[in-house]
Motif scaffolding. Structure first.
Motif, PDB file in Angstrom:
ATOM      1  N   ARG A  10      26.406  -7.483  -6.863  1.00  0.00           N
ATOM      2  CA  ARG A  10      27.316  -6.133  -7.048  1.00  0.00           C
ATOM      3  C   ARG A  10      26.868  -5.129  -7.909  1.00  0.00           C
ATOM      4  NH1 ARG A  10      33.264  -8.941  -5.355  1.00  0.00           N
ATOM      5  NH2 ARG A  10      32.724  -9.096  -2.971  1.00  0.00           N
ATOM      6  N   HIS A  33      39.062  -2.473  -8.582  1.00  0.00           N
ATOM      7  CA  HIS A  33      37.761  -2.037  -8.747  1.00  0.00           C
ATOM      8  C   HIS A  33      37.044  -2.869  -9.877  1.00  0.00           C
ATOM      9  CE1 HIS A  33      38.158   1.289  -6.252  1.00  0.00           C
ATOM     10  NE2 HIS A  33      38.329   2.230  -7.063  1.00  0.00           N
ATOM     11  N   TRP A  36      36.763  -6.403  -8.456  1.00  0.00           N
ATOM     12  CA  TRP A  36      35.929  -6.512  -7.273  1.00  0.00           C
ATOM     13  C   TRP A  36      34.542  -6.777  -7.863  1.00  0.00           C
ATOM     14  CZ3 TRP A  36      31.466  -3.424  -6.205  1.00  0.00           C
ATOM     15  CH2 TRP A  36      30.980  -3.985  -4.841  1.00  0.00           C
ATOM     16  N   ARG A 141      32.918  -0.960  -1.756  1.00  0.00           N
ATOM     17  CA  ARG A 141      34.068  -1.972  -1.423  1.00  0.00           C
ATOM     18  C   ARG A 141      34.430  -1.860  -0.084  1.00  0.00           C
ATOM     19  NH1 ARG A 141      39.154  -1.495  -5.310  1.00  0.00           N
ATOM     20  NH2 ARG A 141      39.934  -2.874  -3.554  1.00  0.00           N
TER      21      ARG A 141
END
Length: 371
Positions: A10, A33, A36, A141
């Motif tokens: 990510r 955020h 994630w 996301r």
């Protein structure tokens, strides 16, 4: 290089987005955020916590007293500060490590971060150009990966069972709050927690965001049930409608209109379609049936770690839908003083169109009068 593979992937994706958007610095607060991107869920209070990411560096501004628990989820560097010294020196040290001291940086701020955290950062920067996360973390996301799909699917399959159990539990004279408790207990017995629950008996359903109360279930009464659980970090969300007793003609006719609106929105949801076109497809059906002014809200919202997140399926949204987007389709008609009727599906957008998470039919649920 991080030892957490999902973070590594990510973080690499975020840096690709930063390169494409000309972004120098991304600043995330203790939010979904941050969770994630890093897996870190720091205690959220007035003590500043931030994850700063550049194209060459990533690290945390972290209160010392939270460091040990946060360290279990990340191996990124911590710039620690204590209550007796304040965060300013640690933040300046981190900005130096980020090489984020030059004027005019393009900075992305977490829109959900506390204002005082954002201002603390901005006060340490020189004439930054700032914006929110829409085209960086937010964009990433919004497109769910396979692991996220599996988690959301599992939550919805459990939710199906909870909703079926709730309709089976309908009893004459029970209150809305009593049915909420039945649903909550079902979630708990199956390893999940209650995310939200709106049980609406009769006229209560005419309020889209009704808070369940002491209203009792009566004979021949509509039931609207909008509920979701959280399982393994991801939520579910679904609305089903039914009748305790024998539904009248008006109710069955409106039910058919709302279901047709769901089908129209599903047909309009394709990669590249604008969110507003999906909303319009549902709204046109309801307007043609004469209930346009009784459709009181948008057609849908995104779902991920947060129960509501982009993309938002509204009449004004120019957002093009992408493969991997997860969002609700939930048109409704609300007749004040009588009932409300909403049918909701959460879908993931595939190349060929939307795939519904729930396996529970949208059919009108009729339960016999049981005392």
């Amino acid at each position: 290089m991080t030892a957490f593979p999902r973070l590594q992937s990510r973080l690499a994706d975020l840096r690709t987005r930063m390169e494409a958007t000309g972004t120098d610095l991304v600043a995330l607060g203790p939010s979904s955020h941050m969770a994630w991107l890093s897996g870190v869920h720091p205690h959220g209070d007035e003590r500043p916590v931030m994850l700063l990411v550049t194209r060459d560096y990533a690290g945390f501004l972290m209160p010392s007293l939270n460091a040990a628990s946060a360290r279990q989820s990340t191996d990124l560097p911590f710039h620690l500060w204590r209550d007796d010294e304040g965060p300013h020196a640690a933040l300046q040290d981190m900005l130096s490590a980020c090489q984020a001291n030059r004027p005019g940086l393009s900075v992305v701020l977490d829109e959900t971060m506390r204002t005082d955290f954002s201002l603390l950062l901005l006060d340490h920067l020189q004439a930054p150009n700032r914006r929110f996360t829409d085209d960086t973390v937010g964009a990433l996301r919004a497109c769910k990966d396979a692991a996220e799909f599996d988690a959301i699917k599992a939550a919805h399959l459990l939710n199906d069972r909870a909703v079926e159990a709730a309709f089976d539990a309908l009893r004459l004279g029970m209150t809305e709050r009593e049915l909420v408790q039945i649903i909550q207990d079902f979630y708990g017995a199956n390893g999940a927690t209650l995310e939200f629950c709106s049980v609406c008996f009769g006229p209560s359903g005419s309020f889209p965001h009704h808070t369940p109360g002491a209203t009792r279930l009566e004979r021949d009464m509509p039931v609207l049930l909008d509920t979701g659980c959280r399982l393994n970090g991801y939520p579910s969300d679904m609305t089903r409608c039914g009748y305790f007793g024998t539904p009248d003609t008006t109710y069955t006719e409106i039910f058919a209109v709302v279901d047709q609106a769901v089908r129209a929105a599903l047909a309009a949801a394709r990669p590249g379609a604008l969110a507003r076109d999906v909303d319009k497809a549902a709204r046109d059906v309801i307007t043609a049936a004469g209930y346009g002014d009784r459709f009181l809200h948008r057609t849908g919202h995104g779902l991920g770690i947060d129960i509501h997140e982009p993309p938002y399926i509204t009449a004004t949204s120019e957002t093009p839908l992408s493969v991997g987007n997860v969002f609700s389709i939930e048109p409704g008609i609300y007749l004040e003083g009588r009932f409300g009727l909403r049918l909701e599906e959460i879908v993931i957008l595939r190349p060929q169109g939307p795939e519904v998470f729930s396996n529970m039919p949208r059919d009108l649920i009729v339960r016999p009068l049981v005392g």
